[in-house]
Write a protein that holds these residues in place. Structure first.
Motif, PDB file in Angstrom:
ATOM      1  N   CYS B 367      11.001  -2.150  -3.581  1.00 34.21           N
ATOM      2  CA  CYS B 367      10.151  -3.347  -3.670  1.00 34.21           C
ATOM      3  C   CYS B 367       9.479  -3.594  -2.322  1.00 34.21           C
ATOM      4  O   CYS B 367      10.117  -3.559  -1.277  1.00 34.21           O
ATOM      5  CB  CYS B 367      11.020  -4.533  -4.049  1.00 34.21           C
ATOM      6  N   LYS B 369       7.842  -6.394  -1.719  1.00 36.90           N
ATOM      7  CA  LYS B 369       7.796  -7.858  -1.574  1.00 36.90           C
ATOM      8  C   LYS B 369       6.367  -8.413  -1.602  1.00 36.90           C
ATOM      9  O   LYS B 369       6.036  -9.327  -0.844  1.00 36.90           O
ATOM     10  CB  LYS B 369       8.499  -8.295  -0.285  1.00 36.90           C
ATOM     11  N   CYS B 416       3.952  -4.706 -11.278  1.00 35.16           N
ATOM     12  CA  CYS B 416       4.627  -4.257 -10.048  1.00 35.16           C
ATOM     13  C   CYS B 416       4.046  -2.961  -9.481  1.00 35.16           C
ATOM     14  O   CYS B 416       4.068  -1.927 -10.132  1.00 35.16           O
ATOM     15  CB  CYS B 416       6.121  -4.061 -10.316  1.00 35.16           C
ATOM     16  N   ALA B 418       5.279  -1.186  -7.211  1.00 36.30           N
ATOM     17  CA  ALA B 418       6.338  -0.222  -6.916  1.00 36.30           C
ATOM     18  C   ALA B 418       6.951   0.316  -8.208  1.00 36.30           C
ATOM     19  O   ALA B 418       7.924   1.075  -8.159  1.00 36.30           O
ATOM     20  CB  ALA B 418       7.405  -0.857  -6.031  1.00 36.30           C
TER      21      ALA B 418
HETATM   22  S1  SF4 Z   1       5.863  -6.933  -7.917  1.00 34.68           S
HETATM   23 FE1  SF4 Z   1       7.302  -5.280  -7.482  1.00 34.68          FE
HETATM   24  S2  SF4 Z   1       6.954  -4.771  -5.341  1.00 34.68           S
HETATM   25 FE2  SF4 Z   1       5.961  -6.758  -5.695  1.00 34.68          FE
HETATM   26  S3  SF4 Z   1       7.553  -8.244  -5.128  1.00 34.68           S
HETATM   27 FE3  SF4 Z   1       7.759  -7.923  -7.313  1.00 34.68          FE
HETATM   28  S4  SF4 Z   1       9.291  -6.286  -7.461  1.00 34.68           S
HETATM   29 FE4  SF4 Z   1       8.566  -6.285  -5.368  1.00 34.68          FE
END
Ligand code: SF4
Ligand code: SF4
Lengths: 322, 440
Positions: B367, B369, B416, B418
């Motif tokens: 992640c 963040k 997301c 990631a």
């Molecule tokens: S979208 Fe994915 S990368 Fe972005 S904060 Fe949420 S879990 Fe983390």
């Protein structure tokens, strides 16, 4: 990090066609990617890089190249050492490298650039878990380490014609020397780290990041706005505020450093508080402290506070009554 | 009042792919040779079979029922002979008894199918008829409608919301229904309003369906108490709590139900089924299904309940390319199937085929963040944190972070960068938390 695989929902013992893929929903993903986001940041930094090379010449080019290559090497090396998958192709180390270069004075020696890149990536980023887990901005942390270790080298701002010059904010603070014009401040060609030279080109990069939804426009705006307001409250003269906004790395810090995902709160309310905090501290350091620019330490201190801010600004769950 | 572009906070815009089928009028799918009718197609208690192997049945004949209040009757969708009472997995993964009927192709209706006008009904009678006729929510969760329409005395329902948002990409079944059965929907709304003793109804439609909005508005001209609410096209606009928020600005409390804010939400397809059941005496034995994605001719089909999905795919010209995933429902919340014999049930609004080469197996990265998952979450949760606790098996922490408020819309996983399995892991946490609560 251990990743659990989330797989089958049913046992497919009586499956007639076990060639079908069975997984939990959702079954589609967006085109967003880490590499894409980092790529956008790099694109946004291109105008600022061009400005630094234009005004500081080959030195700037050399620094950008050295820090970037060193950062990528440092990342690959430490990931290999820690037996983690090597993920330099996510481009995050490239971003760190460029940002570090932009935070160096043009006359910084090559070994300082290399040291800074290794320190930023290994100590500040990877020791704390790598991308997304580091609580400090690696480029800024590295800059702080360099300032602490070689204060005079880091405060010698030379122009390509080898004339050293004070930064506009140093001039303001000491009250001697000739200030550049406001136009120079905006377009470029002022003393300082190589990346802060042109406010206009930094802004273009910032607008690009906002359009690409990589950063929230509120963060740099509130950061810069709070700095200006606080400076006024602290008695700085009206006519000097513009120098404070355009100089001292504020643009660079507000657009590219205070918006770093990993080292700022993840919640949108938290981001705003973070920006306000950065603004207050920057103004305080500039007026009351010994630091003419103040941005580096303001952001670093807020980096440290950010997990706390994050906890205090948890979004209210839909329908929650408190 | 002008109800234009209403919405909720959060959500994501997702490519729709609705053009594959949105212009295709509903075609009647030939009834299959054999139907597999599960006796557990709804939330609540499963039905017990009312027929034995060898019995002759007609269309609309009740073949399963339960004495439990939270349950709904099951009817035959063909005329023919009961071949077997077997066990089967329903599309939602429930292991259920299943009545297998061999179709005699005569399409004989049961005699009791008669028209009856609304004036002759008392409120209670509508409610009990809904259970008899097997009416359940057709938008996904398949909650028995008579239960939804029987709120406790102290909960006065003053607004009925008809859900025509259809926010799932690819699916156009409700869209076609609103265009082709506009009248039935309006009369169905009146039945529902009488059953609920409610004065006001809104039909919420996303602004990507201007023709459906037009058609409904035209049909509703002169109706004072039923209005069209135009919703912004955003996923998951059709989620029950979000559509209530968008239209009425009322927020269903955490852990509460729509009736806690005086609302009931019913899907348009359910409303059509209510209309048919109450006014035409027709039980729920068929429904519109969008068959789309990697099939040669994507279509909207009127399908008998119990038809295996392979029949639908065949009717759409078969697979285009090598099939990788077959999903009942849409791409965001639908369920991947492992068996082409799986039958269409009352809650199946679509069959989506993804070709093998369409399915990206992207690497899960740490992640970064970025906060995008928080921004899109309609329940305003922090998916990144809940998910990371879930992956560490720390389910009590997930509970603390209100994992149960997750509506499993999948928006977080979708967005997301990631590619983290956020919704997937949160779903697992929810199961664990619920299981633990049941035990204690
Ligand atoms: S979208 Fe994915 S990368 Fe972005 S904060 Fe949420 S879990 Fe983390
Ligand atoms: S946490 Fe649940 S409700 Fe929130 S976006 Fe993810 S799946 Fe949807």
């Amino acid at each position: 990090m251990v990743e659990k695989t989330i797989g089958k929902t049913k046992d497919d013992s009586n499956s007639l066609d076990n060639k079908l893929i069975v997984s939990l929903s959702p079954h589609i993903r967006s085109d967003e990617s880490v590499r894409g986001i980092m790529g956008d940041v790099i694109i946004a930094l291109i105008p600022a890089m061009i400005a630094s090379i234009y005004y500081f010449g080959f030195n700037a080019f050399k620094l950008i190249l050295i820090t970037t290559i060193s950062a990528v090497c440092a990342e690959a090396f430490i990931q290999k050492l820690f037996k983690k998958p090597i993920r330099v192709n996510d481009l995050s180390a490239v971003v760190t490298g460029i940002l570090l270069a932009l935070n160096l004075p043009a006359g910084a020696p090559w070994w300082m650039a290399v040291f800074g890149a290794f320190f930023g990536i290994i100590v500040i980023k990877e020791f704390f878990g790598g991308i997304g887990s580091n609580f400090m901005n690696p480029a800024l942390g590295a800059r702080a380490a360099l300032v602490a270790s070689w204060p005079s080298l880091m405060a010698t701002y030379t122009f390509p014609d080898a004339v050293s010059s004070a930064t506009p904010l140093q001039i303001l603070k000491e009250g001697s020397g000739s200030l550049p014009t406001i136009q120079q401040m905006f377009i470029g060609n002022i003393g300082g780290v190589i990346g802060e030279t042109s406010a206009a080109l930094l802004l273009i990069g910032g607008v690009y990041l906002v359009i690409r939804k990589v950063i929230d426009w509120k963060v740099p705006t509130i950061y810069i706005g709070t700095t200006a307001l606080m400076l006024l409250l602290l008695g700085v003269d009206n006519s000097q505020i513009i120098y404070h906004i355009l100089g001292g790395g504020l643009m660079l810090g507000a657009i590219f450093m205070a918006t770093d995902y990993s080292s700022s709160p993840v919640t949108s309310k938290g981001k705003i508080i973070f920006a306000i905090g950065c603004g207050l501290l920057t103004a305080l350091f500039r007026v009351k402290g010994n630091l003419p620019e103040g941005v580096t330490y303001a952001i670093l201190i807020m980096n440290v506070a950010s997990p706390l801010i994050e906890k205090l600004t948890k979004p209210k769950v839909f329908g929650e009554v408190k | 009042m002008d109800l234009g572009k209403l919405t909720f906070k959060g959500g994501a815009s997702i490519p729709e792919f609705k053009e594959l089928t949105s212009k295709n009028p509903v075609e009647v799918l030939k009834s299959p040779k054999i139907v597999y009718i599960p006796l557990h197609q709804h939330s609540g208690s499963p039905c017990e079979p009312l027929v034995n192997v060898g019995d002759v049945v007609k269309i609309g004949q009740k073949i399963g029922s339960s004495n439990a209040f939270v349950s709904s009757s099951i009817h035959s969708s063909v005329s023919g002979v009961v071949k077997e009472i077997s066990t089967i997995y329903t599309p939602t993964g429930i292991k259920s008894k299943c009545v297998v009927i061999e179709n005699d192709g005569m399409d004989e209706m049961i005699e009791s199918i008669k028209e009856r006008s609304l004036e002759y009904y008392k409120r209670e009678e509508i409610i009990s008829t809904l259970k008899e006729m097997g009416i359940v929510g057709m938008g996904g969760a398949s909650f028995p409608t008579h239960v939804k329409f029987s709120p406790p005395e102290d909960k006065k329902i003053d607004i009925l919301i008809i859900n025509g948002a259809e926010c799932e990409p690819y699916i156009t079944a409700d869209h076609r229904l609103m265009l082709e059965n506009t009248k039935d929907i309006v009369s169905g709304i009146k039945v529902a309003m009488k059953a609920l003793n409610t004065e006001k109804a809104y039909i919420g439609i996303e602004d990507n369906k201007p023709d459906a909005i037009e058609a409904m508005k035209k049909e509703l001209a002169g109706e004072k108490n039923i209005e069209v609410a135009i919703l912004k096209t955003k996923y998951p606009q059709g989620d029950e709590k979000r559509i209530i928020d968008a239209i009425t600005n009322r927020k269903v409390p955490l852990g509460g139900l729509p009736m806690d804010v005086g609302c009931v939400v019913s899907n348009v397809a359910t409303i059509k089924a209510i209309n048919d059941a109450i006014l035409k005496g027709k039980p729920l034995y068929e429904r519109i299904v969008t068959v789309t994605g990697s099939v040669n001719n994507p279509k909207n089909l009127l399908v008998r309940i119990g038809t295996p999905i392979e029949d639908l795919i065949e009717a759409c010209g078969g697979f285009k390319g090598k099939p990788g995933k077959i999903i009942i429902g849409g791409p965001m919340m639908g369920i991947a199937q492992f068996d082409l014999k799986t039958p269409i049930v009352k809650g199946s609004n679509g069959v989506l085929v993804q070709a093998l080469d369409e399915i990206k197996n992207e690497e899960v990265l740490p992640c970064i963040k970025c906060g995008k998952c928080i921004d899109v979450c309609p329940s305003r949760l922090e998916p990144l944190f809940i998910s990371s606790y879930s992956l560490k098996d720390n389910y009590s922490k997930c509970d603390e972070l209100n994992a149960l408020a997750c509506v499993e819309c999948g928006a977080c996983s979708y967005i997301c960068p990631a590619k983290r399995p956020l919704a997937e892991s949160i779903k697992i946490a929810k199961r664990e938390i619920t299981a633990k609560r049941k035990k204690s």
